[in-house]
Design a protein around this motif. Structure first.
Motif, short mmCIF file in Angstrom:
data_model
loop_
_atom_site.label_atom_id
_atom_site.label_comp_id
_atom_site.label_asym_id
_atom_site.label_seq_id
_atom_site.Cartn_x
_atom_site.Cartn_y
_atom_site.Cartn_z
N ALA A 104 -3.85 3.86 22.49
CA ALA A 104 -4.12 3.22 23.78
C ALA A 104 -5.06 2.03 23.63
N SER A 105 -5.91 2.09 22.60
CA SER A 105 -6.84 0.98 22.37
C SER A 105 -6.25 -0.09 21.46
N GLY A 106 -5.10 0.22 20.85
CA GLY A 106 -4.41 -0.78 20.04
C GLY A 106 -4.85 -0.84 18.60
N LYS A 107 -5.77 0.02 18.18
CA LYS A 107 -6.19 0.02 16.77
C LYS A 107 -6.82 1.35 16.42
N GLN A 108 -6.79 1.64 15.11
CA GLN A 108 -7.44 2.85 14.62
C GLN A 108 -8.93 2.60 14.45
N GLY A 109 -9.70 3.65 14.68
CA GLY A 109 -11.14 3.56 14.45
C GLY A 109 -11.46 3.62 12.96
N GLY A 110 -12.65 3.17 12.62
CA GLY A 110 -13.06 3.17 11.22
C GLY A 110 -13.09 4.55 10.61
N ARG A 111 -13.51 5.56 11.39
CA ARG A 111 -13.54 6.93 10.87
C ARG A 111 -12.14 7.40 10.51
N THR A 112 -11.17 7.12 11.37
CA THR A 112 -9.79 7.53 11.12
C THR A 112 -9.26 6.90 9.83
N VAL A 113 -9.47 5.61 9.67
CA VAL A 113 -8.99 4.91 8.47
C VAL A 113 -9.63 5.48 7.22
N GLU A 114 -10.93 5.72 7.29
CA GLU A 114 -11.65 6.26 6.12
C GLU A 114 -11.12 7.64 5.74
N ILE A 115 -10.88 8.49 6.74
CA ILE A 115 -10.42 9.84 6.46
C ILE A 115 -9.01 9.84 5.90
N GLN A 116 -8.11 9.05 6.47
CA GLN A 116 -6.74 9.09 5.95
C GLN A 116 -6.65 8.50 4.55
N ARG A 117 -7.50 7.55 4.23
CA ARG A 117 -7.54 7.05 2.85
C ARG A 117 -8.05 8.13 1.91
N LEU A 118 -9.05 8.88 2.36
CA LEU A 118 -9.56 9.99 1.54
C LEU A 118 -8.46 11.02 1.29
N ILE A 119 -7.72 11.39 2.32
CA ILE A 119 -6.66 12.38 2.16
C ILE A 119 -5.61 11.89 1.17
N GLY A 120 -5.19 10.63 1.32
CA GLY A 120 -4.20 10.07 0.40
C GLY A 120 -4.68 10.05 -1.04
N ARG A 121 -5.92 9.57 -1.26
CA ARG A 121 -6.49 9.54 -2.62
C ARG A 121 -6.54 10.94 -3.21
N SER A 122 -6.97 11.88 -2.40
CA SER A 122 -7.14 13.25 -2.89
C SER A 122 -5.81 13.86 -3.31
N LEU A 123 -4.79 13.71 -2.48
CA LEU A 123 -3.50 14.30 -2.81
C LEU A 123 -2.86 13.63 -4.01
N ARG A 124 -3.01 12.31 -4.13
CA ARG A 124 -2.42 11.60 -5.28
C ARG A 124 -3.02 12.06 -6.59
N ALA A 125 -4.27 12.52 -6.55
CA ALA A 125 -4.93 12.96 -7.80
C ALA A 125 -4.24 14.16 -8.42
N GLY A 126 -3.48 14.91 -7.62
CA GLY A 126 -2.79 16.08 -8.16
C GLY A 126 -1.32 15.85 -8.42
N VAL A 127 -0.89 14.57 -8.43
CA VAL A 127 0.54 14.25 -8.55
C VAL A 127 0.82 13.45 -9.81
N ASP A 128 1.87 13.84 -10.53
CA ASP A 128 2.42 13.02 -11.62
C ASP A 128 3.41 12.06 -10.97
N ARG A 129 2.99 10.82 -10.80
CA ARG A 129 3.80 9.87 -10.04
C ARG A 129 5.04 9.42 -10.81
#
Length: 237
Positions: free
Chosen positions: A79-104
């Motif tokens: 509704a505000s047209g953009k993600q908050g800084g906390r949201t962006v930081e957390i989703q980057r953390l989740i992505g980094r964390s999951l990639r660490a356990g993957v053989d790409r």
């Protein structure tokens, strides 16, 4: 005494329900106490432009909180047209964390997106998202393997996360909101099932902490992650 009555080294009750939604390749509802997160994994036969043609796969994440996940309504970020800084930081953390356990390489040139939607928040939403997100990822990869789309298992090691902190002068495991809001020190610890660290986020609020206290929190985190990994593996068995 903790507000919840738990022992200092005790996790909140953990429940992982797989196959929670119909359409996603992997879906999980994870409950860590009163924090509930829906995690879904989607497989796509494409990758971001920066790795196109490399033969490498990609795992990424998106994170959000429903308006009444907390005790007062939050405005939807859409509704505000953009993600908050906390949201962006957390989703980057989740992505980094999951990639660490993957053989790409083993994953092949495809992308798996893990969406983490917080239904109800009571502290530790990013940790619950990582822990549940790995289960959703595991379920999605199982489908790839069953279909013969990957030749070897691209998931190297389970990935889980837990919070620890110093509350009322004591090191405690898995902070809920009453503890998190009052803790002098709190941290999030992301680890693999084999005990390797992926990421540590620690900070003091109006306090400081010693090396010994940091080691105590690491020990608590290792214990908590071991228990969470056991719950993950039981959920996908």
């Amino acid at each position: 005494m903790r507000p919840s009555g738990r022992d200092l080294s005790e996790l909140r009750p953990v429940a992982i329900e797989t196959g929670f939604t119909k359409h996603a390749e992997g879906s999980v509802l994870i409950k860590m106490g009163d924090t509930h997160v829906l995690c879904t994994a989607t497989i796509e036969d494409r990758v971001p432009p920066f790795i196109k043609g490399s033969g490498l796969g990609w795992v990424t994440a998106e994170y959000g909180m429903l308006p009444r996940a907390t005790n007062t309504r939050m405005r939807r970020e859409a509704a505000s047209g953009k993600q908050g800084g906390r949201t962006v930081e957390i989703q980057r953390l989740i992505g980094r964390s999951l990639r660490a356990g993957v053989d790409r390489v083993a994953l092949g040139e495809r992308q798996i997106t893990v969406d983490c939607d917080v239904i109800q928040a009571d502290g530790g939403t990013r940790c619950a998202s990582i822990t549940g997100g790995w289960v959703a990822l595991r379920l999605a990869v199982n489908k790839l393997m069953k279909a013969g789309d990957v030749l070897s298992d691209p998931l190297i090691d389970p990935v889980a996360a837990v919070s620890c902190g110093i509350f009322a002068g004591q090191p405690v495991l898995d902070l809920d909101y009453p503890e998190d809001s009052e803790a002098g020190v709190d941290g999030n610890f992301v680890m693999t099932g084999s005990g390797k660290l992926i990421e540590v986020q620690m900070s003091a609020e109006g306090s400081t902490y010693s090396r010994d206290q940091m080691n105590q929190l690491l020990d608590l985190a290792e214990k908590g992650v071991n228990e969470l990994v056991a719950a993950q593996l039981a959920a996908v068995a």
